[in-house]
Design a protein around this motif. Structure first.
Motif, PDB file in Angstrom:
ATOM      1  N   THR A  93     -16.658  -3.189 -58.278  1.00  0.00           N
ATOM      2  CA  THR A  93     -16.400  -4.541 -57.788  1.00  0.00           C
ATOM      3  C   THR A  93     -17.483  -5.502 -58.255  1.00  0.00           C
ATOM      4  O   THR A  93     -18.643  -5.102 -58.430  1.00  0.00           O
ATOM      5  CB  THR A  93     -16.320  -4.565 -56.249  1.00  0.00           C
ATOM      6  OG1 THR A  93     -16.074  -5.898 -55.806  1.00  0.00           O
ATOM      7  CG2 THR A  93     -17.583  -4.047 -55.597  1.00  0.00           C
ATOM      8  N   GLN A  94     -17.086  -6.747 -58.464  1.00  0.00           N
ATOM      9  CA  GLN A  94     -18.056  -7.816 -58.722  1.00  0.00           C
ATOM     10  C   GLN A  94     -18.711  -8.245 -57.407  1.00  0.00           C
ATOM     11  O   GLN A  94     -19.726  -8.914 -57.405  1.00  0.00           O
ATOM     12  CB  GLN A  94     -17.358  -9.035 -59.346  1.00  0.00           C
ATOM     13  CG  GLN A  94     -16.760  -8.785 -60.692  1.00  0.00           C
ATOM     14  CD  GLN A  94     -17.776  -8.815 -61.827  1.00  0.00           C
ATOM     15  OE1 GLN A  94     -18.983  -8.679 -61.632  1.00  0.00           O
ATOM     16  NE2 GLN A  94     -17.279  -8.962 -63.019  1.00  0.00           N
ATOM     17  N   ASN A  95     -18.102  -7.863 -56.302  1.00  0.00           N
ATOM     18  CA  ASN A  95     -18.484  -8.301 -54.963  1.00  0.00           C
ATOM     19  C   ASN A  95     -19.419  -7.285 -54.304  1.00  0.00           C
ATOM     20  O   ASN A  95     -19.195  -6.868 -53.175  1.00  0.00           O
ATOM     21  CB  ASN A  95     -17.199  -8.487 -54.144  1.00  0.00           C
ATOM     22  CG  ASN A  95     -17.452  -9.190 -52.853  1.00  0.00           C
ATOM     23  OD1 ASN A  95     -18.468  -9.826 -52.658  1.00  0.00           O
ATOM     24  ND2 ASN A  95     -16.514  -9.066 -51.941  1.00  0.00           N
ATOM     25  N   ILE A  96     -20.465  -6.887 -54.989  1.00  0.00           N
ATOM     26  CA  ILE A  96     -21.373  -5.844 -54.515  1.00  0.00           C
ATOM     27  C   ILE A  96     -21.957  -6.172 -53.140  1.00  0.00           C
ATOM     28  O   ILE A  96     -22.036  -5.317 -52.266  1.00  0.00           O
ATOM     29  CB  ILE A  96     -22.522  -5.633 -55.528  1.00  0.00           C
ATOM     30  CG1 ILE A  96     -21.983  -5.104 -56.849  1.00  0.00           C
ATOM     31  CG2 ILE A  96     -23.614  -4.736 -54.977  1.00  0.00           C
ATOM     32  CD1 ILE A  96     -21.554  -3.675 -56.807  1.00  0.00           C
ATOM     33  N   LYS A  97     -22.347  -7.424 -52.935  1.00  0.00           N
ATOM     34  CA  LYS A  97     -23.061  -7.778 -51.696  1.00  0.00           C
ATOM     35  C   LYS A  97     -22.255  -7.475 -50.441  1.00  0.00           C
ATOM     36  O   LYS A  97     -22.820  -7.102 -49.426  1.00  0.00           O
ATOM     37  CB  LYS A  97     -23.512  -9.230 -51.713  1.00  0.00           C
ATOM     38  CG  LYS A  97     -22.399 -10.249 -51.711  1.00  0.00           C
ATOM     39  CD  LYS A  97     -22.941 -11.668 -51.636  1.00  0.00           C
ATOM     40  CE  LYS A  97     -21.867 -12.701 -51.721  1.00  0.00           C
ATOM     41  NZ  LYS A  97     -20.729 -12.541 -50.842  1.00  0.00           N
ATOM     42  N   ASP A  98     -20.935  -7.621 -50.499  1.00  0.00           N
ATOM     43  CA  ASP A  98     -20.126  -7.365 -49.311  1.00  0.00           C
ATOM     44  C   ASP A  98     -19.957  -5.874 -49.002  1.00  0.00           C
ATOM     45  O   ASP A  98     -19.503  -5.515 -47.922  1.00  0.00           O
ATOM     46  CB  ASP A  98     -18.751  -8.014 -49.447  1.00  0.00           C
ATOM     47  CG  ASP A  98     -18.798  -9.514 -49.208  1.00  0.00           C
ATOM     48  OD1 ASP A  98     -19.857 -10.023 -48.794  1.00  0.00           O
ATOM     49  OD2 ASP A  98     -17.781 -10.175 -49.439  1.00  0.00           O
TER      50      ASP A  98
END
Length: 123
Positions: A93-98
């Motif tokens: 995912t590009q959304n690693i922080k979540d």
């Protein structure tokens, strides 16, 4: 660029993506938002065809158990549940922080950005 390369690796059979009902519904919803694709080189019909081709490479996975509460963003929990149900090695995912600092941990499940996965594949 990296995300497109990961999809290409799936289409070449290098990776086995999982798909479940919640993720499929989310993908269809996003693909239906024409404003998101105003500058896209692909037409709506071409995007639909790409989804069909991608789906042909996915392993359909049923999720029978919800792992809640888990992530801060409730909308991302279905991804973890799909990965656990399908015994995935990683969530890409590009959304690693979540996906960082979950309440529940699954030691064998990694969360990688597309570029990280590509480095591993090249390595």
């Amino acid at each position: 660029q990296s995300a497109a390369a990961v999809i290409a690796a799936c289409l070449r059979g290098q990776l086995q993506p999982l798909m479940g009902a919640a993720l499929f519904a989310e993908m269809e919803d996003v693909l239906g938002r024409s404003a998101l694709f105003a500058n896209c080189r692909l037409t709506e019909a071409e995007r639909d065809e790409l989804l069909d081709v991608y789906m042909a490479h996915c392993r359909w996975t049923q999720v029978f158990f919800g792992w809640r509460p888990n992530l801060r963003d409730e909308g991302d929990n279905h991804i973890v549940e799909l990965a656990v149900a399908g015994a995935a090695a990683a969530i890409i995912t590009q959304n690693i922080k979540d996906f960082r600092q979950p309440e529940l941990t699954f030691p064998s499940l990694r969360v990688l950005a597309p570029a990280e996965l590509l480095k591993e594949l090249a390595g």
